[in-house]
Design a protein around this motif. Structure first.
Motif, PDB file in Angstrom:
ATOM      1  N   THR A 134       0.952   9.086  -6.074  1.00  0.00           N
ATOM      2  CA  THR A 134       1.398  10.464  -5.835  1.00  0.00           C
ATOM      3  C   THR A 134       2.208  10.993  -7.018  1.00  0.00           C
ATOM      4  N   TYR A 150       2.067   1.575  -3.557  1.00  0.00           N
ATOM      5  CA  TYR A 150       0.998   2.024  -4.446  1.00  0.00           C
ATOM      6  C   TYR A 150       0.739   3.523  -4.253  1.00  0.00           C
ATOM      7  N   VAL A 151       0.677   3.972  -3.021  1.00  0.00           N
ATOM      8  CA  VAL A 151       0.453   5.392  -2.737  1.00  0.00           C
ATOM      9  C   VAL A 151       1.598   6.235  -3.293  1.00  0.00           C
ATOM     10  N   ASN A 199       0.826  -1.211   0.000  1.00  0.00           N
ATOM     11  CA  ASN A 199       0.000   0.000   0.000  1.00  0.00           C
ATOM     12  C   ASN A 199       0.856   1.254   0.000  1.00  0.00           C
ATOM     13  N   GLU A 200       1.981   1.208   0.703  1.00  0.00           N
ATOM     14  CA  GLU A 200       2.907   2.349   0.662  1.00  0.00           C
ATOM     15  C   GLU A 200       3.472   2.529  -0.747  1.00  0.00           C
ATOM     16  N   SER A 230      -7.925   5.171   2.073  1.00  0.00           N
ATOM     17  CA  SER A 230      -6.724   6.020   2.139  1.00  0.00           C
ATOM     18  C   SER A 230      -6.350   6.526   0.747  1.00  0.00           C
ATOM     19  N   TRP A 231      -6.472   5.651  -0.240  1.00  0.00           N
ATOM     20  CA  TRP A 231      -6.176   6.060  -1.610  1.00  0.00           C
ATOM     21  C   TRP A 231      -7.123   7.173  -2.057  1.00  0.00           C
ATOM     22  N   LEU A 287      -6.217  10.475  -0.573  1.00  0.00           N
ATOM     23  CA  LEU A 287      -5.046  11.048  -1.229  1.00  0.00           C
ATOM     24  C   LEU A 287      -5.430  11.681  -2.565  1.00  0.00           C
TER      25      LEU A 287
END
Length: 534
Positions: free
Chosen positions: A196, A191-192, A188-189, A227-228, A231
């Motif tokens: 970004t 992917y984020v 997930n980190e 969370s996505w 963002l």
């Protein structure tokens, strides 16, 4: 020779304005419960305010998205060169080498065919990135294209901006190359980080496209969707977010580009799960849904989503049928047109898109309803009040002017009378969705030569746009009747058109009833100015 003038029984001439007032009063008397209802309203009366919205209603970004009607999907990557659909993530980056890539051509084709945005597979399931990501070497940076210094996303972003076309990006959650996939927090980190990059390097992004696609037997992963979404809202607040469950727009539930004949924009996101939503619920929406999540219909112009040399595109007439069953059912059509291994949209695809555009232009160029005399069963604020809600508003393009009936009525009818008979076989209806989706059921009636009113067609739900086809009809009088509505119905546009290209058959799927005298009619195409490939 003197012109004849209208006179009263006292021999005095009647002005045209006075005549129109008397005519409007007569209509009002026919549709009102009392004479007072009509007489108390004068031209000097205060204007009636607009009706209250009925929830849910769309956000401004959803309104902009819906008004676009069509977007072009661009599936492009190593699969284009390996004759694959779902890449393994093990293809060597060197296979990616489009020698004539021209993003301006992609955008030009989209714009000329009537599409207002393009969506690129920035990363598909194989994990290969069409931009030089800092978080993986599995990208264009490791390919021979542009000497490893190329950036497909950047080139497309620049071309779209120059052409005035919106840009959307697809970032696949499923990544078959990335080693961290399967380790929830770590992936997930990752992917984020990639999201970004995409949302901060390339200017305004109009749509972010996500899905829950994943092959059987693959690693388990929990995606931090909320969370996505947060963002994306932070970095691109004007972008709509697509997934099976929204939050802004939802998948229709199939990859044929076909919506349900009943299709609500209202939806309960709590009833949906990305990668696991009931297709029937996605197809029809929810008349009592608490969220506004309109549907997007995705379909490919070719059998596959990526380009394959052995495949040929659908015909323009097939695309027209899909258009009726997607855009014509309150949805946006997302048509995939994959660039080929040269990096160009193939000539045969371009030809079909041009023909598809010409078909739509030929059909919808002239609204025959504009020659009709319109009246209504009632008008909000009264027919004698030069109301901003008059029946004539349904002939003005756009959703911000509309006909509204008087409150607390059960008869919701628009009357159309022509000076001479007209022929048509397509009905277009729109609602002012900024005030919510209201119409549940409606029908169209015509007056035949025997003086009898006969039903032509009925339908359920309207939304941003409804298109209904029926056998060719010739008439001088029509009634558009709303049978059921969630609140007082509002109609922003009414159109009547001639389609000489489509063929109606009894086996057509998910269509409203189109019976005339109990039988189906097959319409023959009658245009010589388009190629036989239509």
């Amino acid at each position: 020779m003197k012109k004849k003038t209208m006179t009263s029984k006292y021999g005095k001439p009647i002005s045209p304005n006075a005549f129109l007032s008397i005519f409007a009063l007569s209509i009002c008397l026919l549709s009102s419960s009392s004479v007072g209802d009509c007489l108390v309203r004068s031209a000097d009366s205060p204007q009636k305010p607009p009706p209250l919205p009925i929830l849910p209603i769309p956000t401004s970004r959803q309104l902009e998205w819906q008004s676009a009607s069509m977007a072009l999907f661009l599936h492009f990557g190593p699969n284009t060169f390996t004759d694959s659909e779902w890449g393994s993530g093990r293809a060597d980056p060197s296979v990616f080498h489009p020698t004539r890539l021209d993003a301006a051509q992609w955008v030009g084709v989209a714009k000329q065919a009537g599409f207002s945005r393009v969506i690129l597979t920035a990363k598909h399931h194989d994990g290969f990135c069409l931009w030089p990501s800092e978080y993986t070497d599995y990208s264009v940076r490791s390919s021979p294209w542009r000497g490893g210094r190329g950036d497909v996303v950047a080139e497309l972003s620049s071309a779209a901006r120059d052409a005035g076309i919106g840009l959307g990006l697809y970032l696949s959650p499923w990544d078959r190359h990335e080693p961290s996939y399967g380790r929830t927090v770590e992936y997930n980190e990752f992917y984020v980080g990639q999201m970004t990059e995409l949302l901060t390097r390339y200017g305004e992004i109009k749509e972010v496209w996500l899905d829950g696609a994943k092959g059987e037997g693959e690693k388990d992963m929990d995606y931090y969707f909320e969370s996505w979404f947060s963002l994306i809202r932070q970095l691109q607040p004007r972008a709509v977010i697509f997934s099976d469950a929204g939050p802004d727009t939802r998948w229709i539930g199939d990859e044929a580009g076909v919506a349900g004949s009943t299709c609500w924009s209202a939806f309960n996101r709590s009833n949906a799960k990305i990668g696991g939503t009931d297709p029937q619920y996605s197809r029809s929406g929810d008349p009592v849904g608490q969220d506004w999540v309109p549907a997007e219909c995705d379909v490919s112009i070719r059998p596959g989503w990526f380009w394959h040399a052995s495949e040929v595109p659908k015909s323009a007439r097939t695309l027209l049928d899909i258009y009726y069953k997607s855009v014509g059912r309150n949805c946006l059509l997302l048509l995939n047109v994959p660039p080929n291994s040269l990096g160009l949209i193939s000539k045969e695809d371009v030809q079909v898109l041009q023909e598809f555009n010409e078909l739509r232009r030929s059909i919808f160029n002239e609204n025959l309803a504009k020659s009709a005399l319109l009246s209504a069963s009632s008008t909000r604020g009264g027919m004698m009040n030069n109301s901003r809600f008059s029946a004539e508003n349904v002939l003005k393009e756009g959703i911000y002017s509309y006909w509204a009936p008087e409150e607390n009525r059960s008869d919701w009818t628009l009357y159309l009378r022509f000076q001479e008979k007209v022929k048509f076989n397509v009905l277009q209806v729109q609602e002012p969705i900024q005030l919510g989706q209201r119409v549940i059921q409606f029908h169209l009636k015509t007056l035949n030569d025997r003086g009898e009113w006969r039903q032509v067609i009925n339908g359920t739900t309207v939304g941003y746009q409804r298109l209904l086809q029926f056998p060719m009809l010739e008439t001088q009088e029509l009634r558009f009747v709303i049978d059921k509505s969630r609140a007082d119905p509002l109609i922003s546009y009414l159109g009547l058109y001639v389609d000489t290209f489509s063929i109606l058959t009894e086996t057509s799927t998910n269509t409203s009833q189109t019976h005339v005298n109990g039988s189906w009619v097959i319409m023959k195409t009658a245009r010589n100015n388009l190629s036989a490939t239509l």
